[in-house]
Design a protein around this motif. Structure first.
Motif, mmCIF file in Angstrom:
data_model
loop_
_atom_site.group_PDB
_atom_site.id
_atom_site.type_symbol
_atom_site.label_atom_id
_atom_site.label_comp_id
_atom_site.label_asym_id
_atom_site.label_seq_id
_atom_site.Cartn_x
_atom_site.Cartn_y
_atom_site.Cartn_z
ATOM 1 N N THR A 426 8.607 2.000 26.080
ATOM 2 C CA THR A 426 9.645 2.093 26.657
ATOM 3 C C THR A 426 11.231 2.936 25.519
ATOM 4 N N GLY A 427 12.045 3.077 25.883
ATOM 5 C CA GLY A 427 13.323 3.740 25.004
ATOM 6 C C GLY A 427 12.963 4.972 25.185
ATOM 7 N N ASN A 428 14.196 5.575 25.274
ATOM 8 C CA ASN A 428 14.296 7.134 25.301
ATOM 9 C C ASN A 428 14.963 7.814 24.162
ATOM 10 N N ASN A 429 15.169 9.299 24.673
ATOM 11 C CA ASN A 429 15.578 10.049 23.335
ATOM 12 C C ASN A 429 17.301 9.602 22.179
ATOM 13 N N GLY A 430 17.897 8.717 23.550
ATOM 14 C CA GLY A 430 19.319 8.735 23.364
ATOM 15 C C GLY A 430 19.390 7.117 21.286
ATOM 16 N N LEU A 431 18.068 7.187 21.543
ATOM 17 C CA LEU A 431 17.989 5.681 20.450
ATOM 18 C C LEU A 431 17.882 6.545 19.250
ATOM 19 N N ALA A 432 17.670 8.189 19.532
ATOM 20 C CA ALA A 432 17.873 8.981 18.195
ATOM 21 C C ALA A 432 18.921 9.450 17.583
ATOM 22 N N THR A 433 19.913 8.301 16.486
ATOM 23 C CA THR A 433 20.655 8.185 16.239
ATOM 24 C C THR A 433 20.622 6.575 15.432
ATOM 25 N N GLU A 455 3.025 -11.020 15.259
ATOM 26 C CA GLU A 455 2.439 -10.165 15.805
ATOM 27 C C GLU A 455 3.240 -9.577 17.638
ATOM 28 N N GLU A 456 3.527 -11.367 17.703
ATOM 29 C CA GLU A 456 4.324 -11.731 18.881
ATOM 30 C C GLU A 456 5.949 -11.054 18.628
ATOM 31 N N GLY A 457 6.723 -11.343 17.467
ATOM 32 C CA GLY A 457 8.049 -10.876 17.615
ATOM 33 C C GLY A 457 8.214 -9.123 17.512
ATOM 34 N N ALA A 458 7.376 -8.289 17.247
ATOM 35 C CA ALA A 458 7.424 -6.938 16.678
ATOM 36 C C ALA A 458 7.314 -6.688 18.060
ATOM 37 N N GLN A 459 6.006 -7.152 18.901
ATOM 38 C CA GLN A 459 5.925 -6.171 20.612
ATOM 39 C C GLN A 459 7.028 -6.031 21.400
ATOM 40 N N LEU A 460 7.544 -7.594 21.177
ATOM 41 C CA LEU A 460 8.041 -7.836 22.597
ATOM 42 C C LEU A 460 9.675 -7.527 22.427
ATOM 43 N N GLY A 461 10.085 -7.229 20.851
ATOM 44 C CA GLY A 461 10.896 -6.659 20.004
ATOM 45 C C GLY A 461 11.518 -5.735 20.573
ATOM 46 N N VAL A 462 10.552 -4.879 20.382
ATOM 47 C CA VAL A 462 10.093 -3.577 20.523
ATOM 48 C C VAL A 462 10.408 -3.394 22.072
ATOM 49 N N TYR A 463 9.638 -4.122 22.458
ATOM 50 C CA TYR A 463 9.218 -3.154 24.166
ATOM 51 C C TYR A 463 11.429 -3.537 25.171
ATOM 52 N N LEU A 464 11.629 -4.809 24.451
ATOM 53 C CA LEU A 464 13.034 -4.933 25.020
ATOM 54 C C LEU A 464 14.221 -3.919 24.244
ATOM 55 N N HIS A 465 14.038 -3.516 22.996
ATOM 56 C CA HIS A 465 14.481 -2.655 22.712
ATOM 57 C C HIS A 465 14.928 -1.519 22.915
ATOM 58 N N GLY A 466 13.402 -1.029 23.594
ATOM 59 C CA GLY A 466 13.027 0.380 24.266
ATOM 60 C C GLY A 466 14.215 0.229 25.332
ATOM 61 N N LEU A 467 13.976 -1.574 26.692
ATOM 62 C CA LEU A 467 13.816 -1.528 27.655
ATOM 63 C C LEU A 467 15.541 -1.117 27.782
ATOM 64 N N ALA A 468 16.498 -2.169 26.509
ATOM 65 C CA ALA A 468 18.030 -1.699 26.955
ATOM 66 C C ALA A 468 18.288 -0.142 27.061
#
Length: 498
Positions: A426-433, A455-468
């Motif tokens: 998840t996520g896109n090149n808009g995060l490259a800042t 482990e759970e916090g890292a997985q869910l956090g990274v996914y949510l960050h990209g999804l946002a």
């Protein structure tokens, strides 16, 4: 979703034959059917050229050629050689019995590609290793320079299914239809560039086999992360959702703490403290109303009794956003040694770790969140070496340090102490800042405070960050994506998953 190595594919094929009595010829037929099924989603293409290699990938291509011909499309087949074996040979004999033009001479390939709408790549499969040379290299170059739509069967030719990505000659697909389960390198940043749009197709492998087959690499998908969402009760209060501390900020770098704070609060944390230098207190207080701002004393010995009191209140701690590395070593070491809860080490926290070179400070309930350059400083490999083989490197060092490592990138690799690696796309090149990583640290902090494991916090956090980020890009476009907008979009990301 499980992700496979090239060797896993062969093992699964054998298990299909030996345990479930499913011949590879039938799997090959199903593969061709699923590729053709995907082609039909895009009407308007009527002329196809199938590039066929000598292995099972070429056999899949021959099935595709036959099925397209039977549906009335114009199909040409280019063979790299006629000495095919096994199931691929059987499918070649079937194609030869039909009025499908077959070509082998390289000079004719330019003309064939000029006349086609779609090139179907069945040259090499997941078993490919090494580099492409000779005629195969010329074929790949012709495909890539043709300007035609390219659909790859299972994996772009020249891309290894797993391990280091060293080959420079790789078919650049517009779409890849991968069969059964995704392969590791299809999910990594470089592999995604060559694969184009990735579609996973079921080819009739029994679900029992997939469920029982053990892998150590996974693609983070919605069905995985939904199970990790923290539970919230109507009968609750701020104490129900944990306490976290952000240690960071320095002159000119207050924004990192503010971004992390907003993200932690949007992630649902119950109570948040921000520990910053005296000169930043007013700035933080006027920008993050919901957090409690603590002033960092310069004299650590004098400050220790106060600090220990606050450390005892929290379940999770984020150290490093905008922190600076000047005269911070003693405080950094003290916090790592005296905070018993879950710690995220980010930004200048990682730079301090590389500076101190004492990796005994890392514990099982720690998360390191480096980008490739920060990872390079810690482990001593070059950025190029890390990017070439990200999965295995993250796996090696998360096991070595017995912690969770989040290697950030367009595909983020999350390694656990047990050697599992989770890949997030998840996520896109808009995060490259600048600032995007601070938001990620805050999200994970908020999730850990609510009781998720590292482990759970890292997985869910990274996914949510990209999804946002994807939600913002869909509404406003990539160039309108600012890190300050991510915490707001995080609410929509949660809503989508709950």
């Amino acid at each position: 979703m499980k992700a496979l190595k090239g060797s896993d594919v062969k093992k699964i094929d054998l298990l299909c034959q030996e345990k479930y009595k499913i011949p590879t010829l039938l799997l090959m037929e199903h593969s061709g059917l699923k590729v053709v099924e995907e082609i039909q989603h895009y009407p308007g293409h009527t002329k196809f050229t199938v590039i066929v290699g000598k292995g099972n990938n070429g056999g899949d291509g021959l099935v595709v050629a036959r099925l397209l011909h039977l549906k009335g499309f114009s199909v040409k087949v280019f063979l790299t050689e006629e000495n095919l074996q096994g199931d691929a040979k059987i499918n070649l004999e079937i194609v030869k019995s039909l009025p499908i033009p077959l070509f082998r001479d390289l000079p004719s390939l330019d003309r064939i590609l000029e006349e086609t709408d779609v090139i179907i790549d069945g040259l090499f499969g997941v078993g490919f290793k090494g580099t492409i040379g000779g005629i195969a290299k010329e074929i790949v170059q012709k495909i890539n320079s043709s300007g035609k739509y390219v659909l790859c069967i299972d994996i772009p030719s020249g891309l290894a299914g797993d391990g280091p990505m060293e080959n420079r000659e790789i078919v650049k697909g517009d779409k890849t239809v991968t069969l059964g389960l995704p392969k590791e390198n299809l999910l990594l940043s470089k592999g995604r560039v060559y694969a184009g749009e990735l579609v996973v197709k079921d080819i009739g492998i029994p679900p029992e086999l997939i469920n029982q087959y053990k892998t150590d690499t996974y693609w983070l998908t919605e069905d995985i992360v939904k199970k990790l969402l923290p539970k919230r009760s109507q009968d609750s209060h701020k104490g129900s959702y944990g306490t976290g501390i952000i240690v960071g900020g320095s002159k000119g770098m207050s924004g990192a703490v503010i971004l992390a704070a907003h993200a932690a609060l949007r992630a649902g944390i119950g109570l948040l403290y921000t520990l910053v230098d005296r000169e930043l207190v007013n700035t933080i207080e006027t920008s993050s109303y919901e957090s409690i701002t603590l002033e960092m004393e310069e004299d650590l010995e004098k400050f220790k009794p106060i600090l220990v009191n606050y450390l005892a209140k929290a379940q999770s701690l984020l150290i490093g956003p905008g922190f600076s590395t000047n005269n911070r070593e003693e405080l950094f070491i003290y916090i790592l040694n005296n905070f018993p809860g879950k710690i995220i080490i980010d930004g200048d926290g990682l730079n301090l770790l590389a500076k101190i070179q004492d990796y005994s400070l890392i514990r099982e309930n720690h998360i390191l969140t480096p980008h490739p350059k920060e990872m390079s400083r810690i482990i001593g490999l070059t950025v190029e070496e890390i990017l070439k083989d990200s999965i295995n490197i993250v796996r090696e060092y998360s096991k070595k340090y017995r912690c969770t490592i989040v290697l950030k990138g367009s595909t983020t690799c999350i390694g656990t102490k047990n050697g599992e690696v989770f890949l997030n796309t998840t996520g896109n090149n808009g995060l490259a800042t600048g600032g995007s990583g601070d938001v990620l640290g805050g999200i994970i902090l908020g999730l850990l405070a609510q009781g998720l494991s590292v482990e759970e916090g890292a997985q869910l956090g990274v996914y949510l960050h990209g999804l946002a980020a994807d939600i913002i890009a869909e509404e406003k476009g990539y160039f309108s994506l600012l890190p300050r907008d991510l915490p707001e979009a995080l609410a929509l990301a949660f809503k989508k998953l709950y």
